[in-house]
Design a protein around this motif. Sequence first.
Motif, PDB file in Angstrom:
ATOM      1  N   ASN A   4      -3.114  57.080  47.848  1.00  0.00           N
ATOM      2  CA  ASN A   4      -4.552  56.955  47.575  1.00  0.00           C
ATOM      3  C   ASN A   4      -5.282  56.233  48.703  1.00  0.00           C
ATOM      4  O   ASN A   4      -6.472  56.471  48.939  1.00  0.00           O
ATOM      5  CB  ASN A   4      -4.793  56.258  46.227  1.00  0.00           C
ATOM      6  CG  ASN A   4      -4.257  54.852  46.194  1.00  0.00           C
ATOM      7  OD1 ASN A   4      -3.379  54.504  46.957  1.00  0.00           O
ATOM      8  ND2 ASN A   4      -4.769  54.052  45.287  1.00  0.00           N
ATOM      9  N   MET A   5      -4.582  55.348  49.438  1.00  0.00           N
ATOM     10  CA  MET A   5      -5.203  54.683  50.582  1.00  0.00           C
ATOM     11  C   MET A   5      -5.504  55.680  51.691  1.00  0.00           C
ATOM     12  O   MET A   5      -6.560  55.643  52.321  1.00  0.00           O
ATOM     13  CB  MET A   5      -4.286  53.570  51.104  1.00  0.00           C
ATOM     14  CG  MET A   5      -4.056  52.441  50.127  1.00  0.00           C
ATOM     15  SD  MET A   5      -5.586  51.623  49.623  1.00  0.00           S
ATOM     16  CE  MET A   5      -6.084  50.884  51.163  1.00  0.00           C
ATOM     17  N   GLN A   6      -4.546  56.586  51.927  1.00  0.00           N
ATOM     18  CA  GLN A   6      -4.756  57.616  52.941  1.00  0.00           C
ATOM     19  C   GLN A   6      -5.935  58.517  52.566  1.00  0.00           C
ATOM     20  O   GLN A   6      -6.746  58.883  53.421  1.00  0.00           O
ATOM     21  CB  GLN A   6      -3.473  58.456  53.094  1.00  0.00           C
ATOM     22  CG  GLN A   6      -3.526  59.540  54.147  1.00  0.00           C
ATOM     23  CD  GLN A   6      -3.613  58.990  55.555  1.00  0.00           C
ATOM     24  OE1 GLN A   6      -3.323  57.828  55.784  1.00  0.00           O
ATOM     25  NE2 GLN A   6      -4.031  59.813  56.490  1.00  0.00           N
ATOM     26  N   LEU A   7      -6.041  58.842  51.287  1.00  0.00           N
ATOM     27  CA  LEU A   7      -7.142  59.687  50.815  1.00  0.00           C
ATOM     28  C   LEU A   7      -8.481  58.978  50.982  1.00  0.00           C
ATOM     29  O   LEU A   7      -9.473  59.580  51.418  1.00  0.00           O
ATOM     30  CB  LEU A   7      -6.909  60.047  49.342  1.00  0.00           C
ATOM     31  CG  LEU A   7      -7.922  61.014  48.702  1.00  0.00           C
ATOM     32  CD1 LEU A   7      -7.911  62.353  49.418  1.00  0.00           C
ATOM     33  CD2 LEU A   7      -7.614  61.197  47.223  1.00  0.00           C
ATOM     34  N   ALA A   8      -8.527  57.696  50.670  1.00  0.00           N
ATOM     35  CA  ALA A   8      -9.763  56.920  50.815  1.00  0.00           C
ATOM     36  C   ALA A   8     -10.203  56.862  52.276  1.00  0.00           C
ATOM     37  O   ALA A   8     -11.397  56.968  52.589  1.00  0.00           O
ATOM     38  CB  ALA A   8      -9.561  55.516  50.266  1.00  0.00           C
ATOM     39  N   ILE A   9      -9.237  56.706  53.175  1.00  0.00           N
ATOM     40  CA  ILE A   9      -9.560  56.645  54.605  1.00  0.00           C
ATOM     41  C   ILE A   9     -10.127  57.979  55.084  1.00  0.00           C
ATOM     42  O   ILE A   9     -11.119  58.026  55.822  1.00  0.00           O
ATOM     43  CB  ILE A   9      -8.299  56.265  55.417  1.00  0.00           C
ATOM     44  CG1 ILE A   9      -7.930  54.806  55.140  1.00  0.00           C
ATOM     45  CG2 ILE A   9      -8.529  56.459  56.916  1.00  0.00           C
ATOM     46  CD1 ILE A   9      -6.543  54.438  55.574  1.00  0.00           C
ATOM     47  N   ARG A  10      -9.513  59.064  54.655  1.00  0.00           N
ATOM     48  CA  ARG A  10      -9.986  60.391  55.074  1.00  0.00           C
ATOM     49  C   ARG A  10     -11.423  60.649  54.615  1.00  0.00           C
ATOM     50  O   ARG A  10     -12.215  61.237  55.331  1.00  0.00           O
ATOM     51  CB  ARG A  10      -9.068  61.469  54.480  1.00  0.00           C
ATOM     52  CG  ARG A  10      -7.755  61.633  55.220  1.00  0.00           C
ATOM     53  CD  ARG A  10      -7.120  62.971  54.883  1.00  0.00           C
ATOM     54  NE  ARG A  10      -5.699  62.949  55.226  1.00  0.00           N
ATOM     55  CZ  ARG A  10      -4.721  63.233  54.388  1.00  0.00           C
ATOM     56  NH1 ARG A  10      -4.999  63.543  53.127  1.00  0.00           N
ATOM     57  NH2 ARG A  10      -3.473  63.219  54.769  1.00  0.00           N
ATOM     58  N   ARG A  11     -11.734  60.192  53.390  1.00  0.00           N
ATOM     59  CA  ARG A  11     -13.055  60.483  52.824  1.00  0.00           C
ATOM     60  C   ARG A  11     -14.139  59.527  53.311  1.00  0.00           C
ATOM     61  O   ARG A  11     -15.270  59.937  53.566  1.00  0.00           O
ATOM     62  CB  ARG A  11     -12.984  60.418  51.297  1.00  0.00           C
ATOM     63  CG  ARG A  11     -12.226  61.578  50.679  1.00  0.00           C
ATOM     64  CD  ARG A  11     -12.257  61.492  49.162  1.00  0.00           C
ATOM     65  NE  ARG A  11     -11.578  62.626  48.549  1.00  0.00           N
ATOM     66  CZ  ARG A  11     -11.423  62.781  47.236  1.00  0.00           C
ATOM     67  NH1 ARG A  11     -11.882  61.869  46.403  1.00  0.00           N
ATOM     68  NH2 ARG A  11     -10.795  63.840  46.745  1.00  0.00           N
ATOM     69  N   CYS A  12     -13.791  58.254  53.440  1.00  0.00           N
ATOM     70  CA  CYS A  12     -14.815  57.239  53.695  1.00  0.00           C
ATOM     71  C   CYS A  12     -14.842  56.715  55.135  1.00  0.00           C
ATOM     72  O   CYS A  12     -15.890  56.276  55.606  1.00  0.00           O
ATOM     73  CB  CYS A  12     -14.618  56.055  52.748  1.00  0.00           C
ATOM     74  SG  CYS A  12     -14.600  56.509  51.010  1.00  0.00           S
ATOM     75  N   PHE A  13     -13.691  56.731  55.804  1.00  0.00           N
ATOM     76  CA  PHE A  13     -13.617  56.162  57.155  1.00  0.00           C
ATOM     77  C   PHE A  13     -12.955  57.174  58.087  1.00  0.00           C
ATOM     78  O   PHE A  13     -11.802  57.007  58.499  1.00  0.00           O
ATOM     79  CB  PHE A  13     -12.838  54.847  57.137  1.00  0.00           C
ATOM     80  CG  PHE A  13     -13.341  53.860  56.130  1.00  0.00           C
ATOM     81  CD1 PHE A  13     -14.478  53.102  56.373  1.00  0.00           C
ATOM     82  CD2 PHE A  13     -12.688  53.681  54.921  1.00  0.00           C
ATOM     83  CE1 PHE A  13     -14.946  52.195  55.448  1.00  0.00           C
ATOM     84  CE2 PHE A  13     -13.150  52.777  53.981  1.00  0.00           C
ATOM     85  CZ  PHE A  13     -14.285  52.035  54.242  1.00  0.00           C
TER      86      PHE A  13
END
Length: 210
Positions: A4-13
Amino acid sequence: MAANMQLAIRRCFTNADRVIDRFHIQKLAYDAVQECRIKYRWEALDAENEAIKQAKRNKTIFRREVLSNGDTLKQLLARSRYLLFKHHSKWTQVQKNRAELLFERYPELKKAYKLSLRLGEIFKVCKSKEQAFKRLALWYNDVEDAAIEAFRTVSRSIHAHYLSILNFFTNRSTNASAESFNAKVKAFRATSRGVRDVKFFLFRLSKIYA
């Protein structure tokens, strides 16, 4: 290492690189060492219980083996927990004596301890991704030679995330400041005995820590 951290980075940063903190990698290695210690401790407990049963059957007195430092085998394995987290240069004299007895009895535990130290040295010594990548490759070879299953699991986890792990060596970035702030927030929340009004709690946080 969570997905989920990788997904958050892809979407937000989208321009950011994920860095897996060295603390989490080293913790995996320490857990592997402790798993080896615990395995031997259970074996020692089983062996002692069997010896007691045998003594009762033969109507003899059971005598525990006492080592030169005054520990029994069970105590040696139980009391060695904290020294296995520390570098050998920081051991007290008591811990040095205990470690000598421990590693003499359990050479596989000595291998596991050395593997955890070598992994930590990669983060301390290496100054670039290339250097760290080479040292990690050598560490993988050491893990295969040691044939300790717990460390094979650690090496597989590192191999699956090695790109994000190597990102540490770009700026030697850690989330230590975030962890420190998180600890302060938890301590502040504990003094309030929990939070009912979230907005007011965040307002107080911003006034104290901003």
